[in-house]
Design a protein around this motif. Structure first.
Motif, PDB file in Angstrom:
ATOM      1  N   THR A 139      -5.837  -0.071 -21.553  1.00 24.52           N
ATOM      2  CA  THR A 139      -4.454  -0.078 -21.105  1.00 24.52           C
ATOM      3  C   THR A 139      -4.466   0.015 -19.584  1.00 24.52           C
ATOM      4  O   THR A 139      -4.959   0.997 -19.024  1.00 24.52           O
ATOM      5  N   VAL A 140      -3.952  -1.001 -18.911  1.00 27.78           N
ATOM      6  CA  VAL A 140      -4.060  -1.090 -17.455  1.00 27.78           C
ATOM      7  C   VAL A 140      -2.846  -0.474 -16.767  1.00 27.78           C
ATOM      8  O   VAL A 140      -1.706  -0.707 -17.161  1.00 27.78           O
ATOM      9  N   VAL A 141      -3.131   0.312 -15.740  1.00 27.05           N
ATOM     10  CA  VAL A 141      -2.114   0.919 -14.892  1.00 27.05           C
ATOM     11  C   VAL A 141      -2.284   0.350 -13.487  1.00 27.05           C
ATOM     12  O   VAL A 141      -3.400   0.287 -12.971  1.00 27.05           O
ATOM     13  N   GLY A 142      -1.180  -0.077 -12.883  1.00 29.32           N
ATOM     14  CA  GLY A 142      -1.231  -0.590 -11.515  1.00 29.32           C
ATOM     15  C   GLY A 142      -0.665   0.407 -10.525  1.00 29.32           C
ATOM     16  O   GLY A 142      -0.286   1.529 -10.878  1.00 29.32           O
ATOM     17  N   LEU A 143      -0.602  -0.014  -9.271  1.00 31.05           N
ATOM     18  CA  LEU A 143       0.040   0.784  -8.226  1.00 31.05           C
ATOM     19  C   LEU A 143       1.505   0.366  -8.203  1.00 31.05           C
ATOM     20  O   LEU A 143       1.912  -0.502  -7.443  1.00 31.05           O
ATOM     21  N   ASP A 144       2.298   0.982  -9.083  1.00 27.96           N
ATOM     22  CA  ASP A 144       3.687   0.555  -9.243  1.00 27.96           C
ATOM     23  C   ASP A 144       4.507   0.895  -8.000  1.00 27.96           C
ATOM     24  O   ASP A 144       4.053   1.612  -7.111  1.00 27.96           O
ATOM     25  N   TYR A 145       5.721   0.369  -7.971  1.00 22.72           N
ATOM     26  CA  TYR A 145       6.550   0.565  -6.787  1.00 22.72           C
ATOM     27  C   TYR A 145       7.185   1.945  -6.712  1.00 22.72           C
ATOM     28  O   TYR A 145       7.989   2.211  -5.823  1.00 22.72           O
ATOM     29  N   GLY A 146       6.785   2.830  -7.615  1.00 25.86           N
ATOM     30  CA  GLY A 146       7.087   4.243  -7.419  1.00 25.86           C
ATOM     31  C   GLY A 146       6.399   4.751  -6.161  1.00 25.86           C
ATOM     32  O   GLY A 146       6.827   5.730  -5.554  1.00 25.86           O
ATOM     33  N   PHE A 147       5.318   4.065  -5.765  1.00 27.41           N
ATOM     34  CA  PHE A 147       4.668   4.377  -4.490  1.00 27.41           C
ATOM     35  C   PHE A 147       5.269   3.465  -3.426  1.00 27.41           C
ATOM     36  O   PHE A 147       4.841   2.332  -3.242  1.00 27.41           O
ATOM     37  N   GLN A 148       6.276   3.976  -2.743  1.00 26.70           N
ATOM     38  CA  GLN A 148       7.004   3.179  -1.761  1.00 26.70           C
ATOM     39  C   GLN A 148       6.229   2.951  -0.471  1.00 26.70           C
ATOM     40  O   GLN A 148       6.613   2.121   0.348  1.00 26.70           O
ATOM     41  N   GLY A 149       5.129   3.673  -0.296  1.00 27.26           N
ATOM     42  CA  GLY A 149       4.324   3.505   0.910  1.00 27.26           C
ATOM     43  C   GLY A 149       3.780   2.109   1.086  1.00 27.26           C
ATOM     44  O   GLY A 149       3.501   1.678   2.215  1.00 27.26           O
ATOM     45  N   GLN A 150       3.632   1.368  -0.004  1.00 30.41           N
ATOM     46  CA  GLN A 150       3.104   0.009   0.102  1.00 30.41           C
ATOM     47  C   GLN A 150       4.157  -0.998   0.572  1.00 30.41           C
ATOM     48  O   GLN A 150       3.837  -2.154   0.832  1.00 30.41           O
ATOM     49  N   MET A 151       5.402  -0.553   0.687  1.00 31.85           N
ATOM     50  CA  MET A 151       6.490  -1.438   1.096  1.00 31.85           C
ATOM     51  C   MET A 151       6.627  -1.450   2.614  1.00 31.85           C
ATOM     52  O   MET A 151       6.180  -0.548   3.303  1.00 31.85           O
ATOM     53  N   GLY A 152       7.280  -2.478   3.130  1.00 30.81           N
ATOM     54  CA  GLY A 152       7.579  -2.550   4.554  1.00 30.81           C
ATOM     55  C   GLY A 152       6.491  -3.242   5.352  1.00 30.81           C
ATOM     56  O   GLY A 152       5.351  -3.388   4.896  1.00 30.81           O
ATOM     57  N   VAL A 153       6.859  -3.665   6.561  1.00 28.75           N
ATOM     58  CA  VAL A 153       5.934  -4.389   7.432  1.00 28.75           C
ATOM     59  C   VAL A 153       5.826  -3.714   8.801  1.00 28.75           C
ATOM     60  O   VAL A 153       5.514  -4.347   9.802  1.00 28.75           O
ATOM     61  N   ASP A 154       6.076  -2.424   8.828  1.00 27.62           N
ATOM     62  CA  ASP A 154       6.046  -1.675  10.080  1.00 27.62           C
ATOM     63  C   ASP A 154       4.632  -1.450  10.593  1.00 27.62           C
ATOM     64  O   ASP A 154       4.440  -1.151  11.768  1.00 27.62           O
ATOM     65  N   GLU A 155       3.641  -1.569   9.724  1.00 27.18           N
ATOM     66  CA  GLU A 155       2.239  -1.376  10.109  1.00 27.18           C
ATOM     67  C   GLU A 155       1.349  -2.160   9.148  1.00 27.18           C
ATOM     68  O   GLU A 155       1.786  -2.569   8.073  1.00 27.18           O
ATOM     69  N   VAL A 156       0.115  -2.363   9.549  1.00 34.92           N
ATOM     70  CA  VAL A 156      -0.858  -2.978   8.656  1.00 34.92           C
ATOM     71  C   VAL A 156      -1.138  -1.992   7.536  1.00 34.92           C
ATOM     72  O   VAL A 156      -1.415  -0.819   7.785  1.00 34.92           O
ATOM     73  N   LYS A 157      -1.024  -2.457   6.296  1.00 31.34           N
ATOM     74  CA  LYS A 157      -1.283  -1.543   5.180  1.00 31.34           C
ATOM     75  C   LYS A 157      -1.685  -2.335   3.949  1.00 31.34           C
ATOM     76  O   LYS A 157      -1.263  -3.457   3.734  1.00 31.34           O
ATOM     77  N   GLY A 158      -2.526  -1.697   3.145  1.00 33.27           N
ATOM     78  CA  GLY A 158      -2.904  -2.264   1.873  1.00 33.27           C
ATOM     79  C   GLY A 158      -1.925  -1.828   0.796  1.00 33.27           C
ATOM     80  O   GLY A 158      -0.896  -1.214   1.076  1.00 33.27           O
ATOM     81  N   GLY A 159      -2.280  -2.159  -0.424  1.00 35.36           N
ATOM     82  CA  GLY A 159      -1.446  -1.811  -1.566  1.00 35.36           C
ATOM     83  C   GLY A 159      -0.913  -3.061  -2.234  1.00 35.36           C
ATOM     84  O   GLY A 159      -0.510  -4.010  -1.569  1.00 35.36           O
ATOM     85  N   ALA A 160      -0.957  -3.060  -3.543  1.00 34.28           N
ATOM     86  CA  ALA A 160      -0.457  -4.177  -4.345  1.00 34.28           C
ATOM     87  C   ALA A 160      -0.083  -3.613  -5.699  1.00 34.28           C
ATOM     88  O   ALA A 160      -0.628  -2.585  -6.118  1.00 34.28           O
ATOM     89  N   PRO A 161       0.842  -4.258  -6.423  1.00 32.40           N
ATOM     90  CA  PRO A 161       1.190  -3.735  -7.744  1.00 32.40           C
ATOM     91  C   PRO A 161       0.015  -3.722  -8.710  1.00 32.40           C
ATOM     92  O   PRO A 161       0.079  -3.081  -9.743  1.00 32.40           O
ATOM     93  N   TYR A 162      -1.074  -4.401  -8.360  1.00 27.98           N
ATOM     94  CA  TYR A 162      -2.240  -4.487  -9.245  1.00 27.98           C
ATOM     95  C   TYR A 162      -3.275  -3.405  -8.980  1.00 27.98           C
ATOM     96  O   TYR A 162      -4.228  -3.253  -9.740  1.00 27.98           O
ATOM     97  N   GLY A 163      -3.112  -2.643  -7.868  1.00 21.23           N
ATOM     98  CA  GLY A 163      -4.061  -1.579  -7.574  1.00 21.23           C
ATOM     99  C   GLY A 163      -3.985  -1.132  -6.130  1.00 21.23           C
ATOM    100  O   GLY A 163      -3.294  -1.733  -5.300  1.00 21.23           O
ATOM    101  N   ALA A 164      -4.701  -0.071  -5.828  1.00 19.36           N
ATOM    102  CA  ALA A 164      -4.736   0.479  -4.475  1.00 19.36           C
ATOM    103  C   ALA A 164      -5.720  -0.313  -3.619  1.00 19.36           C
ATOM    104  O   ALA A 164      -6.777  -0.723  -4.102  1.00 19.36           O
ATOM    105  N   THR A 165      -5.371  -0.517  -2.340  1.00 18.91           N
ATOM    106  CA  THR A 165      -6.239  -1.303  -1.468  1.00 18.91           C
ATOM    107  C   THR A 165      -6.230  -0.750  -0.049  1.00 18.91           C
ATOM    108  O   THR A 165      -5.321  -0.025   0.352  1.00 18.91           O
TER     109      THR A 165
END
Length: 200
Positions: A139-165
């Motif tokens: 059963t696969v769990v992703g980095l869902d959008y409950g983690f809002q840190g992956q949103m926005g373009v204010d800085e270079v950042k990883g993160g995708a709904p498929y996993g942490a990066t």
């Protein structure tokens, strides 16, 4: 107690740092986090000339049968041409016996990665890992959008709904940011909590 394995490969330390943050997130839930790396398969002359870091403080996994001991498995690998490394792929190629027995069916899985650039194949690498987990019946769990840190373009950042990066830059000089480490911790918590709920 729910037991979560963080299985990773790291050449320059970025993926290892993400693995440690994931373990922190797992432990925040009261679950046990176990860090293991897969064996190095590159020739020693390549390891030395490329400046690969020794995975000090981390234990190599004993073999594929160890995977069946955990309630969840979070797999991390740097990207190589948009897919997981040969070291990680070689390990998964030894898991046919587990697949035949259905030993991982119903366990929880997730993925994480690091790349040199923002568009260096993070999502395809995550999918190359998740494909293995799905074939195992996990059963696969992703980095869902409950983690809002992956949103926005204010800085270079990883993160995708498929996993942490994380993004390492071409010379490996960029270390995982606090936002990226927070994403890793979030993923660790999500996997541990999901595994606890699904555990028989």
């Amino acid at each position: 107690m729910t037991r979560i394995l963080i299985l990773f490969y790291s050449s320059y330390g970025h993926t290892a740092k993400m693995a440690e943050a994931i373990a922190e997130g797992v432990r925040e839930t009261g679950a046990e986090a176990v860090l293991r790396h897969v064996p190095e398969t590159a020739p020693q002359e390549v390891v030395k000339s490329a400046g690969f870091q020794e995975m000090e403080g981390h234990t190599c996994i004993g073999g594929p049968d160890e995977l069946a001991e955990y309630d969840g498995i979070i797999v991390g690998s740097p990207t190589r041409y948009g897919r997981m490394t040969s070291q990680m792929a070689s390990f998964w190629d030894t898991t046919g016996g587990l697949w035949q027995k259905g030993a991982l069916i119903g366990k929880v899985g997730a993925a994480f990665t690091s790349t040199a650039s923002q568009h260096g194949g993070q999502e395809t690498t995550l999918w190359s890992i998740l494909n293995n987990l799905l074939h195992m019946g996990m059963t696969v769990v992703g980095l869902d959008y409950g983690f809002q840190g992956q949103m926005g373009v204010d800085e270079v950042k990883g993160g995708a709904p498929y996993g942490a990066t994380t993004i390492a830059d071409g010379d490996g000089s960029r270390q995982p940011s606090e936002v990226e480490l927070d994403g890793a911790r979030y993923l660790g918590r999500r996997v541990a909590n999901t595994a606890a709920k699904l555990k028989d």
